[in-house]
Write a protein that holds these residues in place. Structure first.
Motif, PDB file in Angstrom:
ATOM      1  N   ALA A 107     -95.665 -60.942  29.982  1.00  0.00           N
ATOM      2  CA  ALA A 107     -95.282 -59.941  28.979  1.00  0.00           C
ATOM      3  C   ALA A 107     -95.831 -60.311  27.608  1.00  0.00           C
ATOM      4  CB  ALA A 107     -93.762 -59.808  28.924  1.00  0.00           C
ATOM      5  N   VAL A 108     -95.763 -61.600  27.260  1.00  0.00           N
ATOM      6  CA  VAL A 108     -96.291 -62.049  25.963  1.00  0.00           C
ATOM      7  C   VAL A 108     -97.804 -61.902  25.925  1.00  0.00           C
ATOM      8  CG1 VAL A 108     -96.540 -64.036  24.426  1.00  0.00           C
ATOM      9  CG2 VAL A 108     -94.377 -63.644  25.602  1.00  0.00           C
ATOM     10  N   GLU A 109     -98.456 -62.398  26.959  1.00  0.00           N
ATOM     11  CA  GLU A 109     -99.920 -62.348  26.958  1.00  0.00           C
ATOM     12  C   GLU A 109    -100.425 -60.913  26.993  1.00  0.00           C
ATOM     13  OE1 GLU A 109    -100.846 -64.726  30.341  1.00  0.00           O
ATOM     14  OE2 GLU A 109    -100.789 -66.615  29.209  1.00  0.00           O
ATOM     15  N   GLY A 110     -99.757 -60.047  27.753  1.00  0.00           N
ATOM     16  CA  GLY A 110    -100.167 -58.649  27.808  1.00  0.00           C
ATOM     17  C   GLY A 110    -100.008 -57.954  26.476  1.00  0.00           C
ATOM     18  N   ALA A 111     -98.886 -58.223  25.807  1.00  0.00           N
ATOM     19  CA  ALA A 111     -98.636 -57.590  24.509  1.00  0.00           C
ATOM     20  C   ALA A 111     -99.667 -58.037  23.480  1.00  0.00           C
ATOM     21  CB  ALA A 111     -97.228 -57.918  24.032  1.00  0.00           C
ATOM     22  N   TYR A 112     -99.954 -59.323  23.431  1.00  0.00           N
ATOM     23  CA  TYR A 112    -100.907 -59.830  22.440  1.00  0.00           C
ATOM     24  C   TYR A 112    -102.341 -59.429  22.780  1.00  0.00           C
ATOM     25  CZ  TYR A 112     -97.760 -62.427  19.453  1.00  0.00           C
ATOM     26  OH  TYR A 112     -96.791 -62.748  18.529  1.00  0.00           O
ATOM     27  N   ASP A 113    -102.688 -59.426  24.066  1.00  0.00           N
ATOM     28  CA  ASP A 113    -104.035 -58.991  24.437  1.00  0.00           C
ATOM     29  C   ASP A 113    -104.246 -57.527  24.066  1.00  0.00           C
ATOM     30  OD1 ASP A 113    -104.575 -61.475  25.401  1.00  0.00           O
ATOM     31  OD2 ASP A 113    -104.324 -60.961  27.528  1.00  0.00           O
ATOM     32  N   SER A 114    -103.237 -56.705  24.300  1.00  0.00           N
ATOM     33  CA  SER A 114    -103.354 -55.281  23.983  1.00  0.00           C
ATOM     34  C   SER A 114    -103.514 -55.057  22.483  1.00  0.00           C
ATOM     35  CB  SER A 114    -102.128 -54.536  24.507  1.00  0.00           C
ATOM     36  OG  SER A 114    -102.175 -53.178  24.150  1.00  0.00           O
ATOM     37  N   LEU A 165    -103.666 -57.527  10.601  1.00  0.00           N
ATOM     38  CA  LEU A 165    -103.298 -58.540  11.583  1.00  0.00           C
ATOM     39  C   LEU A 165    -101.786 -58.702  11.678  1.00  0.00           C
ATOM     40  CD1 LEU A 165    -106.000 -61.267  10.833  1.00  0.00           C
ATOM     41  CD2 LEU A 165    -105.847 -59.781  12.837  1.00  0.00           C
ATOM     42  N   LEU A 166    -101.091 -58.651  10.550  1.00  0.00           N
ATOM     43  CA  LEU A 166     -99.639 -58.781  10.567  1.00  0.00           C
ATOM     44  C   LEU A 166     -99.000 -57.628  11.330  1.00  0.00           C
ATOM     45  CD1 LEU A 166     -97.090 -60.269   9.693  1.00  0.00           C
ATOM     46  CD2 LEU A 166     -97.161 -58.965   7.547  1.00  0.00           C
ATOM     47  N   CYS A 167     -99.508 -56.437  11.136  1.00  0.00           N
ATOM     48  CA  CYS A 167     -98.992 -55.277  11.887  1.00  0.00           C
ATOM     49  C   CYS A 167     -99.210 -55.469  13.381  1.00  0.00           C
ATOM     50  CB  CYS A 167     -99.679 -54.002  11.414  1.00  0.00           C
ATOM     51  SG  CYS A 167     -99.122 -53.418   9.804  1.00  0.00           S
ATOM     52  N   ALA A 168    -100.368 -56.011  13.749  1.00  0.00           N
ATOM     53  CA  ALA A 168    -100.654 -56.220  15.162  1.00  0.00           C
ATOM     54  C   ALA A 168     -99.709 -57.257  15.769  1.00  0.00           C
ATOM     55  CB  ALA A 168    -102.105 -56.666  15.337  1.00  0.00           C
ATOM     56  N   THR A 209     -96.732 -58.126  14.622  1.00  0.00           N
ATOM     57  CA  THR A 209     -95.385 -57.550  14.643  1.00  0.00           C
ATOM     58  C   THR A 209     -95.223 -56.596  15.814  1.00  0.00           C
ATOM     59  OG1 THR A 209     -95.252 -57.748  12.236  1.00  0.00           O
ATOM     60  CG2 THR A 209     -93.697 -56.251  13.310  1.00  0.00           C
ATOM     61  N   ALA A 210     -96.242 -55.765  16.040  1.00  0.00           N
ATOM     62  CA  ALA A 210     -96.188 -54.820  17.162  1.00  0.00           C
ATOM     63  C   ALA A 210     -96.158 -55.562  18.494  1.00  0.00           C
ATOM     64  CB  ALA A 210     -97.387 -53.881  17.105  1.00  0.00           C
ATOM     65  N   ALA A 211     -96.938 -56.649  18.592  1.00  0.00           N
ATOM     66  CA  ALA A 211     -96.932 -57.434  19.830  1.00  0.00           C
ATOM     67  C   ALA A 211     -95.557 -58.040  20.078  1.00  0.00           C
ATOM     68  CB  ALA A 211     -97.991 -58.534  19.759  1.00  0.00           C
ATOM     69  N   ASP A 212     -94.942 -58.592  19.028  1.00  0.00           N
ATOM     70  CA  ASP A 212     -93.602 -59.167  19.189  1.00  0.00           C
ATOM     71  C   ASP A 212     -92.582 -58.112  19.587  1.00  0.00           C
ATOM     72  OD1 ASP A 212     -94.184 -61.818  18.785  1.00  0.00           O
ATOM     73  OD2 ASP A 212     -93.835 -61.768  16.626  1.00  0.00           O
ATOM     74  N   GLU A 213     -92.706 -56.922  19.042  1.00  0.00           N
ATOM     75  CA  GLU A 213     -91.774 -55.849  19.402  1.00  0.00           C
ATOM     76  C   GLU A 213     -91.947 -55.458  20.867  1.00  0.00           C
ATOM     77  OE1 GLU A 213     -92.606 -52.796  16.595  1.00  0.00           O
ATOM     78  OE2 GLU A 213     -91.410 -53.719  14.982  1.00  0.00           O
ATOM     79  N   ARG A 214     -93.200 -55.422  21.338  1.00  0.00           N
ATOM     80  CA  ARG A 214     -93.431 -55.124  22.747  1.00  0.00           C
ATOM     81  C   ARG A 214     -92.880 -56.233  23.645  1.00  0.00           C
ATOM     82  NH1 ARG A 214     -99.498 -53.124  23.811  1.00  0.00           N
ATOM     83  NH2 ARG A 214     -98.620 -53.172  25.922  1.00  0.00           N
ATOM     84  N   VAL A 215     -93.013 -57.472  23.180  1.00  0.00           N
ATOM     85  CA  VAL A 215     -92.450 -58.586  23.942  1.00  0.00           C
ATOM     86  C   VAL A 215     -90.930 -58.461  24.008  1.00  0.00           C
ATOM     87  CG1 VAL A 215     -92.082 -61.077  23.968  1.00  0.00           C
ATOM     88  CG2 VAL A 215     -94.349 -60.164  23.466  1.00  0.00           C
ATOM     89  N   ASP A 216     -90.308 -58.184  22.866  1.00  0.00           N
ATOM     90  CA  ASP A 216     -88.851 -58.042  22.837  1.00  0.00           C
ATOM     91  C   ASP A 216     -88.387 -56.948  23.786  1.00  0.00           C
ATOM     92  OD1 ASP A 216     -88.628 -60.054  20.973  1.00  0.00           O
ATOM     93  OD2 ASP A 216     -88.592 -58.697  19.245  1.00  0.00           O
ATOM     94  N   GLU A 217     -89.110 -55.840  23.789  1.00  0.00           N
ATOM     95  CA  GLU A 217     -88.735 -54.731  24.666  1.00  0.00           C
ATOM     96  C   GLU A 217     -88.861 -55.130  26.137  1.00  0.00           C
ATOM     97  OE1 GLU A 217     -90.037 -50.081  25.600  1.00  0.00           O
ATOM     98  OE2 GLU A 217     -91.046 -51.221  24.018  1.00  0.00           O
ATOM     99  N   ALA A 218     -89.938 -55.811  26.477  1.00  0.00           N
ATOM    100  CA  ALA A 218     -90.126 -56.252  27.867  1.00  0.00           C
ATOM    101  C   ALA A 218     -89.101 -57.309  28.253  1.00  0.00           C
ATOM    102  CB  ALA A 218     -91.542 -56.792  28.057  1.00  0.00           C
ATOM    103  N   TRP A 219     -88.812 -58.234  27.352  1.00  0.00           N
ATOM    104  CA  TRP A 219     -87.871 -59.315  27.653  1.00  0.00           C
ATOM    105  C   TRP A 219     -86.439 -58.815  27.780  1.00  0.00           C
ATOM    106  CZ3 TRP A 219     -89.024 -64.674  25.041  1.00  0.00           C
ATOM    107  CH2 TRP A 219     -90.251 -65.150  25.508  1.00  0.00           C
ATOM    108  N   ARG A 236     -99.569 -66.046  19.512  1.00  0.00           N
ATOM    109  CA  ARG A 236     -99.159 -65.945  20.915  1.00  0.00           C
ATOM    110  C   ARG A 236     -98.554 -67.267  21.393  1.00  0.00           C
ATOM    111  NH1 ARG A 236    -103.847 -64.223  23.485  1.00  0.00           N
ATOM    112  NH2 ARG A 236    -104.510 -66.397  23.648  1.00  0.00           N
ATOM    113  N   GLU A 237     -99.189 -68.376  21.035  1.00  0.00           N
ATOM    114  CA  GLU A 237     -98.656 -69.672  21.444  1.00  0.00           C
ATOM    115  C   GLU A 237     -97.328 -69.955  20.765  1.00  0.00           C
ATOM    116  OE1 GLU A 237     -99.943 -71.639  23.910  1.00  0.00           O
ATOM    117  OE2 GLU A 237    -101.059 -69.758  24.137  1.00  0.00           O
TER     118      GLU A 237
END
Length: 535
Positions: free
Chosen positions: A324-331, A378-381, A383-393, A504-505
């Motif tokens: 979920a983390v890697e997918g969100a950050y890759d996207s 980059l900050l928006c990206a 933040t968006a990745a973390d939000e997608r991770v939170d939603e998946a988690w 991501r790390e």
């Protein structure tokens, strides 16, 4: 005749299996994790405190652990079997605090060391002195084992009075289970008033599951109902498949009251005779030891795959969280690269500065605006990745682990880290520009900061920045402009990769710290396979 296998190869295989069990971790809060942790701890206790020591020293004395629920009269029973008070008992609960092991003086060396129960500190108590007086300040009595000797016990037999298995004190409950796992003989004590309670039956079913050498004591039975209670208890044992378990009844006597006295020798004579026979008759002793040891070994066939399954479930959950983390950050990274190619950075204040450059805007001001806009993108990206991770988690029970829900304690925010990264890119880009300008004729060489501003605009501005590329070629030549754009582009890609990788790390770090890997499942099954071949 049941025999005990004590070959060195079997011990080696068992030790290897024990190490695999100890290495298994179940940190993620899955539905089966508490059971897996409890099973692992119980299995380790049986291996460390009983099975491995017993196989290494098959001639060691029998250890009979007296267990049961609160107020069952365990301490009074032990005292009465010994013939003097060796274990404190009373009406206050929990009664037994520090566990007491009593053996014949000739057997003292077997228990004075760390052969069994190596995690417990030994204390030796002079006759007549309360055990608690010898504890060190701050010593936890639940992790101490009092060792006493009594020549009234036969050589080859030791009794251990365990804390209540249903004690109000959690440490006592844990220790009680640990001590029972160390037993050659399980003596389960219950009372006429509580023989149908869940606690003693849980112990009885566990003993049956492990095929341990078991004996039950029905304590404090009023004379007028001895026959009826004994019959009902026997019927329950038979129904549970335990009808062949030796069963002893101890009547309710004045000495039973308050847990303070010694019962008459006749009240415990039949139990004592049975225990002495187990210790002194070679065939009976061999059968008791081999049955319990082989029962534990046989139980591994079901317990190890269960642990392996729980380990596999842990890894599968960790893999889903990681994916979920890697997918969100890759996207989001792909989205950032697309927006960079579209010139999204050259917008807002940055676009305004570019249109005013060079008449009403300096190169430094343009660079500042571009760097700020790039950092915001980059900050928006992130933040968006973390939000997608939170939603998946949120859909994953494993993500509820405290280690994963705690916020990053470091004072540096993502905004700060990203800001540092884009400013570092700017500085390195300016160094590249200085190198290109340094090779030009001093009389016609342009300002390095202007060159850096133009190449940054060309890299970040997309189609809107075609003029920046043309202006760069006019100032340093076509070849120099192409070379600088290539170097600056690679530098930009490296910094973008580094930013996304770092964030991501950072998000994966708490999960990585839990150290959930796929190896434990295979290692547990492999260790069991080796052990079964040796058996």
């Amino acid at each position: 005749m049941v025999t005990l296998d004590v070959r060195p190869q079997l011990l080696d295989a068992l030790s290897a299996l024990r190490d695999r069990v100890a290495a298994a971790r179940f940190p993620l809060p899955l539905a089966g994790a508490p059971r897996a942790r409890a099973n692992r701890d119980e299995l380790l206790a049986q291996l460390d405190d009983y099975l491995v020591p017993r196989l290494r020293d098959p001639e060691a004395p029998l250890l009979a652990v007296v267990g049961g629920s609160t107020g069952a009269g365990k301490s009074t029973l032990v005292n009465s079997l010994v013939g003097r008070r060796v274990s404190e008992a009373g009406v206050l609960r929990p009664t037994t605090r520090t566990p007491v092991l009593v053996c014949h003086p000739e057997d003292h060396h077997w228990f004075s060391g760390m052969r069994v129960l190596p995690d417990l500190t030994r204390v030796w108590v002079p006759h007549g002195q309360p055990g608690d007086e010898l504890l060190l300040p701050g010593e936890n009595p639940a992790r101490v084992l009092r060792v006493e000797t009594a020549d009234t016990l036969p050589p080859g037999l030791a009794l251990l009075d365990a804390p209540d298995v249903d004690s109000l004190v959690a440490d006592n409950r844990v220790l009680a289970a640990e001590l029972i796992c160390a037993a050659d003989i399980w003596i389960m004590v219950t009372t006429a008033a509580r023989y149908a309670d869940a606690v003693p039956w849980h112990l009885l079913r566990t003993a049956k599951e492990y095929d341990a050498t078991l004996v039950t004591v029905l304590d404090r039975v009023p004379h007028q109902v001895v026959s009826e209670v004994s019959r009902q208890y026997g019927a329950l044992l038979t129904k549970a498949g335990l009808g062949d378990v030796p069963r002893f009844t101890v009547p309710e006597l004045p000495e039973s009251a308050w847990g303070g006295g010694l019962l008459p020798a006749t009240a415990v004579a039949s139990l004592r005779t049975w225990l002495v026979h187990q210790a002194q008759d070679p065939a009976a002793r061999q059968h008791a030891v081999a049955r319990t040891a082989n029962g534990v070994l046989a139980s591994l066939r079901s317990r190890m795959p269960e642990l392996a399954g729980a380990a596999a479930a842990q890894y599968a959950a960790a893999l889903r969280l990681t994916t979920a983390v890697e997918g969100a950050y890759d996207s989001e990274y792909a989205r950032v690269r697309g927006r960079l190619q579209a010139g999204a950075v050259l917008a807002g204040d940055a676009l305004k500065r570019w249109r005013a450059f060079p008449l009403d805007c300096t190169a430094a001001e343009l660079l500042n605006a571009l760097v700020e806009s790039l950092g915001a993108l980059l900050l928006c990206a992130v933040t968006a990745a973390d939000e997608r991770v939170d939603e998946a988690w949120r859909r994953e029970p494993a993500a509820a682990a405290p280690e994963l829900t705690e916020r990053d304690p470091t004072p540096e925010s993502a905004e700060h880290r990203i800001g540092m990264a884009v400013r570092r890119w700017r500085r390195e880009l300016e160094e590249y520009a200085e190198e290109e300008v340094r090779d030009l004729d001093r009389g016609t060489a342009p300002d390095p900061e202007t060159v850096a501003a133009l190449v940054a605009t060309a890299l970040l501005g997309g189609r809107r920045a075609r003029i920046a590329g043309e202006g760069l070629a006019q100032r340093i030549g076509a070849h120099g402009a192409l070379r600088l754009r290539d170097r600056g582009g690679r530098l930009l890609a490296e910094h973008l990769d580094r930013v996304v990788h770092t964030e991501r790390e950072r998000r994966l770090a708490p999960l990585d710290a839990l150290d959930v890997h796929p190896e434990p499942q295979a290692e547990l099954i492999a260790a069991l396979s080796v052990l079964q071949k040796e058996r």
